[in-house]
Design a protein around this motif. Structure first.
Motif, PDB file in Angstrom:
ATOM      1  N   ALA A 155      -1.016   5.869  -3.827  1.00 51.07           N
ATOM      2  CA  ALA A 155       0.068   5.353  -2.995  1.00 51.07           C
ATOM      3  C   ALA A 155      -0.459   4.805  -1.674  1.00 51.07           C
ATOM      4  O   ALA A 155      -0.071   3.714  -1.237  1.00 51.07           O
ATOM      5  CB  ALA A 155       1.094   6.454  -2.751  1.00 51.07           C
ATOM      6  N   ILE A 156      -1.371   5.539  -1.044  1.00 49.14           N
ATOM      7  CA  ILE A 156      -1.936   5.103   0.242  1.00 49.14           C
ATOM      8  C   ILE A 156      -2.746   3.817   0.068  1.00 49.14           C
ATOM      9  O   ILE A 156      -2.628   2.879   0.864  1.00 49.14           O
ATOM     10  CB  ILE A 156      -2.816   6.211   0.865  1.00 49.14           C
ATOM     11  N   LEU A 157      -3.578   3.753  -0.976  1.00 45.04           N
ATOM     12  CA  LEU A 157      -4.389   2.552  -1.210  1.00 45.04           C
ATOM     13  C   LEU A 157      -3.525   1.332  -1.490  1.00 45.04           C
ATOM     14  O   LEU A 157      -3.775   0.242  -0.970  1.00 45.04           O
ATOM     15  CB  LEU A 157      -5.368   2.781  -2.359  1.00 45.04           C
ATOM     16  N   VAL A 158      -2.496   1.503  -2.311  1.00 42.20           N
ATOM     17  CA  VAL A 158      -1.608   0.380  -2.619  1.00 42.20           C
ATOM     18  C   VAL A 158      -0.889  -0.066  -1.348  1.00 42.20           C
ATOM     19  O   VAL A 158      -0.793  -1.262  -1.065  1.00 42.20           O
ATOM     20  CB  VAL A 158      -0.603   0.759  -3.738  1.00 42.20           C
ATOM     21  N   TRP A 159      -0.404   0.887  -0.566  1.00 43.71           N
ATOM     22  CA  TRP A 159       0.255   0.550   0.696  1.00 43.71           C
ATOM     23  C   TRP A 159      -0.723  -0.201   1.603  1.00 43.71           C
ATOM     24  O   TRP A 159      -0.362  -1.206   2.216  1.00 43.71           O
ATOM     25  CB  TRP A 159       0.755   1.834   1.367  1.00 43.71           C
ATOM     26  N   GLY A 160      -1.963   0.275   1.686  1.00 41.42           N
ATOM     27  CA  GLY A 160      -2.960  -0.374   2.523  1.00 41.42           C
ATOM     28  C   GLY A 160      -3.242  -1.810   2.093  1.00 41.42           C
ATOM     29  O   GLY A 160      -3.325  -2.718   2.914  1.00 41.42           O
ATOM     30  N   VAL A 161      -3.361  -2.018   0.788  1.00 37.92           N
ATOM     31  CA  VAL A 161      -3.591  -3.375   0.268  1.00 37.92           C
ATOM     32  C   VAL A 161      -2.405  -4.274   0.614  1.00 37.92           C
ATOM     33  O   VAL A 161      -2.567  -5.417   1.034  1.00 37.92           O
ATOM     34  CB  VAL A 161      -3.841  -3.337  -1.254  1.00 37.92           C
ATOM     35  N   MET A 162      -1.194  -3.745   0.448  1.00 37.61           N
ATOM     36  CA  MET A 162      -0.008  -4.542   0.748  1.00 37.61           C
ATOM     37  C   MET A 162       0.061  -4.922   2.241  1.00 37.61           C
ATOM     38  O   MET A 162       0.417  -6.034   2.589  1.00 37.61           O
ATOM     39  CB  MET A 162       1.247  -3.782   0.337  1.00 37.61           C
ATOM     40  N   VAL A 163      -0.314  -3.985   3.102  1.00 40.46           N
ATOM     41  CA  VAL A 163      -0.298  -4.262   4.543  1.00 40.46           C
ATOM     42  C   VAL A 163      -1.354  -5.313   4.886  1.00 40.46           C
ATOM     43  O   VAL A 163      -1.084  -6.251   5.639  1.00 40.46           O
ATOM     44  CB  VAL A 163      -0.538  -2.955   5.351  1.00 40.46           C
ATOM     45  N   VAL A 164      -2.546  -5.171   4.330  1.00 40.00           N
ATOM     46  CA  VAL A 164      -3.625  -6.114   4.617  1.00 40.00           C
ATOM     47  C   VAL A 164      -3.291  -7.516   4.114  1.00 40.00           C
ATOM     48  O   VAL A 164      -3.570  -8.508   4.792  1.00 40.00           O
ATOM     49  CB  VAL A 164      -4.957  -5.618   3.997  1.00 40.00           C
ATOM     50  N   LEU A 165      -2.645  -7.614   2.963  1.00 32.85           N
ATOM     51  CA  LEU A 165      -2.347  -8.919   2.373  1.00 32.85           C
ATOM     52  C   LEU A 165      -1.107  -9.568   2.948  1.00 32.85           C
ATOM     53  O   LEU A 165      -0.801 -10.704   2.627  1.00 32.85           O
ATOM     54  CB  LEU A 165      -2.204  -8.789   0.851  1.00 32.85           C
ATOM     55  N   ARG A 166      -0.390  -8.848   3.769  1.00 35.67           N
ATOM     56  CA  ARG A 166       0.835  -9.399   4.357  1.00 35.67           C
ATOM     57  C   ARG A 166       0.542 -10.558   5.185  1.00 35.67           C
ATOM     58  O   ARG A 166       0.256 -11.326   5.723  1.00 35.67           O
ATOM     59  CB  ARG A 166       1.514  -8.335   5.192  1.00 35.67           C
TER      60      ARG A 166
END
Length: 166
Positions: A155-166
């Motif tokens: 969950a944390i990694l997916v959230w991190g990827v989503m934040v970075v790709l925003r």
């Protein structure tokens, strides 16, 4: 991480990026299929188990114990200690030697992005990884060893990827 965690992370990131068609297929191929290298390792695991069973049967004739149960316990302990290396070079950073040219030829960053997502998810797990194998035998281990922590880390990694790709 297990294949379910990779599938969940790939699905979430692909949906978040609104991938469709060929890009969605590439996301699943490079986000999940690197785990198919485990099929190549099943043979080695089976050979290890058979050798253990043969040795235990010799031992059992003297001590009258169940060789199959003892061997299963030994193998499970071996796997739980994360000593058995299931990974091939495809799942390591050296897999970029294949993924990067594919991304370049397809003129798409999707294979590279989802391969790196897969790699990062595996990197945090406690089992041994050899990121530069076959060029170097350096072994690294992550810090996550339980299923609950694995779900949280996904969950944390997916959230991190989503934040970075925003």
């Amino acid at each position: 991480m297990n294949i379910v965690a990779h599938a969940a992370a790939t699905t979430l990131v692909a949906r978040w990026l609104h991938l469709e068609g060929g890009d969605l297929l590439l996301a699943y191929v490079f986000g999940i299929l690197p785990d198919l290298d485990h099929v190549a390792k099943v043979r080695a695991y089976r050979k290890t188990f058979q050798q253990c069973l043969q040795e235990e049967r010799k031992h059992d004739e003297l001590h009258r114990r169940s060789s199959l149960q003892r061997c299963r316990r030994l193998i499970l302990r071996h796997l739980n200690n994360h000593d058995f290396v299931w990974r091939t070079w495809i799942q390591e950073l050296t897999g970029l030697l294949v993924v990067f040219p594919v991304s370049f030829l397809l003129r798409s960053s999707v294979p590279l992005l989802f391969f790196l997502l897969h790699f990062l998810m595996d990197l945090v797990m406690a089992y041994p990884k050899r990121p530069f194998w076959p060029f170097a035998s350096t072994t690294v281990r992550g810090w996550i060893s339980s299923f609950r922590t694995e779900v949280f880390a996904t969950a944390i990694l997916v959230w991190g990827v989503m934040v970075v790709l925003r």
